[in-house]
Design an enzyme around this catalytic site. Structure first.
Site, PDB file in Angstrom:
ATOM      1  N   ASP A  34       0.860  -1.185   0.000  1.00 59.68           N
ATOM      2  CA  ASP A  34       0.000   0.000   0.000  1.00 59.68           C
ATOM      3  C   ASP A  34       0.902   1.243   0.000  1.00 59.68           C
ATOM      4  O   ASP A  34       1.896   1.315   0.734  1.00 59.68           O
ATOM      5  CB  ASP A  34      -0.900  -0.008   1.249  1.00 59.68           C
ATOM      6  N   ASN A  92     -12.751  -3.577   2.476  1.00 61.57           N
ATOM      7  CA  ASN A  92     -13.767  -2.527   2.501  1.00 61.57           C
ATOM      8  C   ASN A  92     -14.615  -2.651   1.242  1.00 61.57           C
ATOM      9  O   ASN A  92     -14.073  -2.721   0.137  1.00 61.57           O
ATOM     10  CB  ASN A  92     -13.095  -1.145   2.540  1.00 61.57           C
ATOM     11  N   GLU A 100     -12.482   2.990  -1.108  1.00 58.31           N
ATOM     12  CA  GLU A 100     -12.055   4.156  -1.888  1.00 58.31           C
ATOM     13  C   GLU A 100     -11.746   3.778  -3.331  1.00 58.31           C
ATOM     14  O   GLU A 100     -11.998   4.556  -4.245  1.00 58.31           O
ATOM     15  CB  GLU A 100     -10.810   4.786  -1.250  1.00 58.31           C
ATOM     16  N   VAL A 101     -11.150   2.610  -3.510  1.00 52.00           N
ATOM     17  CA  VAL A 101     -10.766   2.195  -4.863  1.00 52.00           C
ATOM     18  C   VAL A 101     -11.742   1.112  -5.341  1.00 52.00           C
ATOM     19  O   VAL A 101     -11.836   0.046  -4.722  1.00 52.00           O
ATOM     20  CB  VAL A 101      -9.313   1.666  -4.891  1.00 52.00           C
ATOM     21  N   HIS A 105     -10.316  -5.656  -3.444  1.00 51.47           N
ATOM     22  CA  HIS A 105      -8.996  -5.876  -2.832  1.00 51.47           C
ATOM     23  C   HIS A 105      -9.158  -6.242  -1.373  1.00 51.47           C
ATOM     24  O   HIS A 105     -10.146  -5.896  -0.742  1.00 51.47           O
ATOM     25  CB  HIS A 105      -8.121  -4.627  -2.950  1.00 51.47           C
ATOM     26  N   HIS A 107      -6.873  -5.976   2.310  1.00 52.30           N
ATOM     27  CA  HIS A 107      -5.709  -5.405   2.989  1.00 52.30           C
ATOM     28  C   HIS A 107      -5.171  -6.460   3.950  1.00 52.30           C
ATOM     29  O   HIS A 107      -5.952  -7.075   4.691  1.00 52.30           O
ATOM     30  CB  HIS A 107      -6.112  -4.203   3.850  1.00 52.30           C
TER      31      HIS A 107
HETATM   32  P1  5GP Z   1      -9.845   1.097   0.270  1.00 56.18           P
HETATM   33  O1  5GP Z   1     -10.111   2.317   1.095  1.00 56.18           O
HETATM   34  O2  5GP Z   1     -10.478   1.205  -1.085  1.00 56.18           O
HETATM   35  O3  5GP Z   1     -10.200  -0.178   0.980  1.00 56.18           O
HETATM   36  O4  5GP Z   1      -8.276   1.005   0.095  1.00 56.18           O
HETATM   37  C1  5GP Z   1      -7.572   1.607  -0.944  1.00 56.18           C
HETATM   38  C2  5GP Z   1      -6.118   1.583  -0.559  1.00 56.18           C
HETATM   39  O5  5GP Z   1      -5.359   1.934  -1.695  1.00 56.18           O
HETATM   40  C3  5GP Z   1      -5.743   2.573   0.557  1.00 56.18           C
HETATM   41  O6  5GP Z   1      -5.194   1.871   1.661  1.00 56.18           O
HETATM   42  C4  5GP Z   1      -4.719   3.487  -0.101  1.00 56.18           C
HETATM   43  O7  5GP Z   1      -3.670   3.846   0.764  1.00 56.18           O
HETATM   44  C5  5GP Z   1      -4.213   2.644  -1.270  1.00 56.18           C
HETATM   45  N1  5GP Z   1      -3.740   3.424  -2.404  1.00 56.18           N
HETATM   46  C6  5GP Z   1      -4.308   4.546  -2.915  1.00 56.18           C
HETATM   47  N2  5GP Z   1      -3.609   4.971  -3.983  1.00 56.18           N
HETATM   48  C7  5GP Z   1      -2.583   4.099  -4.145  1.00 56.18           C
HETATM   49  C8  5GP Z   1      -1.518   3.996  -5.085  1.00 56.18           C
HETATM   50  O8  5GP Z   1      -1.361   4.802  -6.015  1.00 56.18           O
HETATM   51  N3  5GP Z   1      -0.651   2.957  -4.938  1.00 56.18           N
HETATM   52  C9  5GP Z   1      -0.793   2.031  -3.950  1.00 56.18           C
HETATM   53  N4  5GP Z   1       0.129   1.047  -3.893  1.00 56.18           N
HETATM   54  N5  5GP Z   1      -1.784   2.101  -3.037  1.00 56.18           N
HETATM   55  C10 5GP Z   1      -2.665   3.115  -3.139  1.00 56.18           C
END
Ligand code: 5GP
Length: 121
Positions: A34, A92, A100-101, A105, A107
Site C-alpha cells: 500500500d 472494505n 475508496e478504490v 482488494h 488489505h
Molecule cells: P480502500 O479504502 O479502497 O479499501 O483502500 C484503498 C487503498 O489503496 C488505501 O489503503 C490506499 O492507501 C491505497 N492506495 C491509494 N492509492 C494508491 C496507489 O497509487 N498505490 C498504492 N500502492 N496504493 C494506493
C-alpha cells in the site's frame, strides 16, 4: 455486473501506468505494498480481473481465479511471516465499508499490535 471504472488506481497499476512495489504476482493475482501504509506491514491483494467488489469477484470470477487469489493471500502471509505474530485482513466494500478504490482488494496489515477493529469498538 456493476460497471467497472477502468481508470481506477488499481487498474492503472495493473496496466503498469502507475508504479507499485510487488510482493507476489501470478497470472490472475497481484499483491503489492500500500502506498500509504496504515501499519508497518500493509499489503494489498487484488485479482487482475475487473471486479468492483467482493460480491462481483465471488459471483463472477472463475474458480481458478478465486483459488489463485486466496492462495496468493496465504503465500503473502507465509512469506512475510505474518502468521507468527498475527495480522488483520480487511476488505472494505461499498459506501458503508469506506471503499475508496472500486476494484476488489483485501488489505493485509501487521507488524505491530493493531488495536481495536474499529475506532468506536
Ligand atoms: P480502500 O479504502 O479502497 O479499501 O483502500 C484503498 C487503498 O489503496 C488505501 O489503503 C490506499 O492507501 C491505497 N492506495 C491509494 N492509492 C494508491 C496507489 O497509487 N498505490 C498504492 N500502492 N496504493 C494506493
Amino acid at each position: 455486473m456493476t460497471s467497472y471504472d477502468t481508470n481506477n488506481i488499481f487498474a492503472k497499476i495493473l496496466r503498469g501506468e502507475i508504479p507499485s512495489k510487488t510482493v507476489k504476482e501470478t497470472h490472475s493475482t497481484l499483491a503489492f505494498h500500500d502506498a500509504f501504509p496504515k501499519a508497518p506491514i500493509h499489503i494489498l491483494v487484488i485479482p487482475k480481473g475487473s471486479y468492483v467488489n467482493m460480491a462481483e469477484f465471488l459471483n463472477h470470477a472463475r474458480d481458478e481465479e478465486i483459488v489463485d487469489f486466496w492462495s496468493t493471500v496465504q503465500g503473502v502471509i507465509e512469506e512475510l511471516k505474518l502468521q507468527e505474530t498475527g495480522f488483520r485482513m480487511i476488505s472494505n466494500n461499498g459506501t458503508n465499508g469506506g471503499q475508496e478504490v472500486p476494484h476488489f482488494h483485501i488489505h493485509l496489515c501487521g507488524g505491530e499490535k493493531l488495536g481495536p477493529m474499529l475506532p468506536k469498538a
